[in-house]
Design a protein around this motif. Structure first.
Motif, short mmCIF file in Angstrom:
data_model
loop_
_atom_site.label_atom_id
_atom_site.label_comp_id
_atom_site.label_asym_id
_atom_site.label_seq_id
_atom_site.Cartn_x
_atom_site.Cartn_y
_atom_site.Cartn_z
N ILE A 80 3.36 6.77 -0.74
CA ILE A 80 4.52 5.94 0.04
C ILE A 80 4.33 6.69 1.42
N PHE A 81 4.85 5.80 2.52
CA PHE A 81 5.18 6.17 3.74
C PHE A 81 6.79 5.77 4.11
N VAL A 82 7.58 6.90 4.48
CA VAL A 82 8.84 6.40 4.82
C VAL A 82 8.90 6.05 6.29
N MET A 83 9.31 4.66 6.37
CA MET A 83 9.44 4.14 7.57
C MET A 83 10.76 4.26 8.30
N GLU A 84 11.73 4.24 7.73
CA GLU A 84 13.22 4.55 8.20
C GLU A 84 13.96 5.13 7.17
N GLY A 85 15.04 5.96 7.70
CA GLY A 85 16.00 6.46 6.81
C GLY A 85 15.18 7.77 6.01
N GLY A 95 12.25 12.21 4.62
CA GLY A 95 12.77 11.44 6.14
C GLY A 95 11.72 10.75 6.58
N ALA A 96 12.23 9.91 7.61
CA ALA A 96 11.25 9.13 8.44
C ALA A 96 10.02 9.72 8.75
N GLY A 97 8.87 9.24 8.47
CA GLY A 97 7.83 9.62 9.06
C GLY A 97 6.81 10.70 7.99
N GLU A 98 7.47 10.60 6.81
CA GLU A 98 7.00 11.47 5.84
C GLU A 98 5.92 10.75 5.04
N TYR A 99 4.78 11.28 4.75
CA TYR A 99 3.55 10.61 3.93
C TYR A 99 3.66 11.10 2.47
N PRO A 127 -10.12 7.82 -9.83
CA PRO A 127 -10.38 9.24 -10.71
C PRO A 127 -10.89 10.48 -10.06
N GLY A 128 -10.08 11.53 -10.27
CA GLY A 128 -10.34 12.65 -9.78
C GLY A 128 -9.36 12.94 -8.71
N ASP A 129 -8.84 12.09 -8.16
CA ASP A 129 -7.81 12.29 -7.11
C ASP A 129 -6.61 12.65 -7.71
N GLU A 130 -6.36 13.98 -7.64
CA GLU A 130 -5.26 14.36 -8.56
C GLU A 130 -4.34 15.34 -7.60
N GLU A 131 -4.54 15.42 -6.22
CA GLU A 131 -3.59 16.17 -5.52
C GLU A 131 -2.58 15.44 -5.00
N ARG A 132 -1.41 16.41 -5.09
CA ARG A 132 -0.13 15.80 -4.60
C ARG A 132 -0.11 16.22 -3.22
N VAL A 133 0.33 15.23 -2.42
CA VAL A 133 0.33 15.32 -0.87
C VAL A 133 1.78 15.16 -0.27
N LYS A 134 2.12 15.90 0.68
CA LYS A 134 3.38 15.73 1.46
C LYS A 134 3.22 16.26 2.76
N ILE A 135 2.99 15.29 3.77
CA ILE A 135 2.86 15.55 5.41
C ILE A 135 3.93 14.91 6.06
#
Length: 242
Positions: A80-85, A95-99, A127-135
């Motif tokens: 997900i990329f939060v574009m607005e709101g 919030g907006a701008g979060e990946y 497969p193997g991509d199991e990391e949770r990411v929040k930027i």
């Protein structure tokens, strides 16, 4: 989870949308038809969709203030990329701008008090991509280039790279598009190339392997994902069992 909500997720799905990944495709959300979901106040604009046992799909989701979706699981992961709101779930406020990347098997119950616009990809985790990411890209580090643009890396795995590109006003970005394709969303401003002009919110999917000069007279910011279109084309071309 209600039965009517299942088609939005990664359950068995025979429908396909925009599966010619060998052809360049542009979608302008302001000129497209949004589809209401069974949940009041939530709309969706499907950009592509394919798959049988596990659906892979890309779409914009628009939440009205106070709307929500029921708790659900993402068998193939969610990006997900939060574009607005902004929206809230069990993992906090976004919030907006979060990946965000929630790996395969993750669950959540999204609600949006203020309303939001999201760019979403489901079923895209290798497969193997199991990391949770929040930027939070608003506070992320930009790598500047002398040609008048900057890049903020977001994620890289198995040859697929996700990043933001920011072009200064008047900048011209001349490059070779990734040989395995790319897709981009215009997050702010506007840009143009030899094939057209792209305002905020435009979605571009390109099979890649050719040169491009991207120009932004007033400056712009793009969400970009590269290296995955060729694999999607091969998978979408496989016959559906049934």
């Amino acid at each position: 989870m209600s039965r009517s909500f299942k088609p939005v997720l990664e359950k068995t799905q025979k429908t396909s949308v925009n599966v010619n990944f060998l052809k360049r495709l542009i979608i302008f959300p302001d000129a497209a038809t949004w589809t209401p979901s069974p949940q009041k106040g939530v709309e969706r604009l499907t950009l592509d969709l394919f798959g049988d046992e596990r659906v892979k799909t890309t779409y914009f989701a628009r939440f009205a203030p106070g709307s929500a979706l029921p708790r659900h699981v993402h068998d193939g992961g969610e990006e997900i990329f939060v574009m607005e709101g902004g929206f809230q779930d069990e993992n906090g406020s976004h919030g907006a701008g979060e990946y965000l990347r929630d790996p395969r098997g993750s669950t959540h119950t999204p609600t949006s008090a203020e309303g939001c616009l999201l760019f979403v990809k489901l079923g895209c985790f290798a497969p193997g991509d199991e990391e949770r990411v929040k930027i939070d890209s608003a506070s992320g580090e930009w790598r500047k280039a002398p040609e008048g643009f900057a890049i903020q890396p977001l994620h890289h795995f198995a040859g697929v790279t996700t990043f933001l590109v920011r072009l200064d006003p008047g900048a011209i970005l001349t490059r070779m598009i990734h040989p395995h394709g790319e897709e981009a969303v215009v997050l702010a401003g506007a840009c143009k190339d030899d094939e057209g002009s792209y305002a905020k919110g435009s979605w571009i999917r390109d099979p890649g392997g050719h040169p491009q000069s991207l120009i932004s007279p007033g400056g712009c910011t793009l969400f970009v994902k590269t290296g995955h279109i060729a694999a999607a084309a091969a998978e979408a071309a496989q016959p559906v069992a049934g």
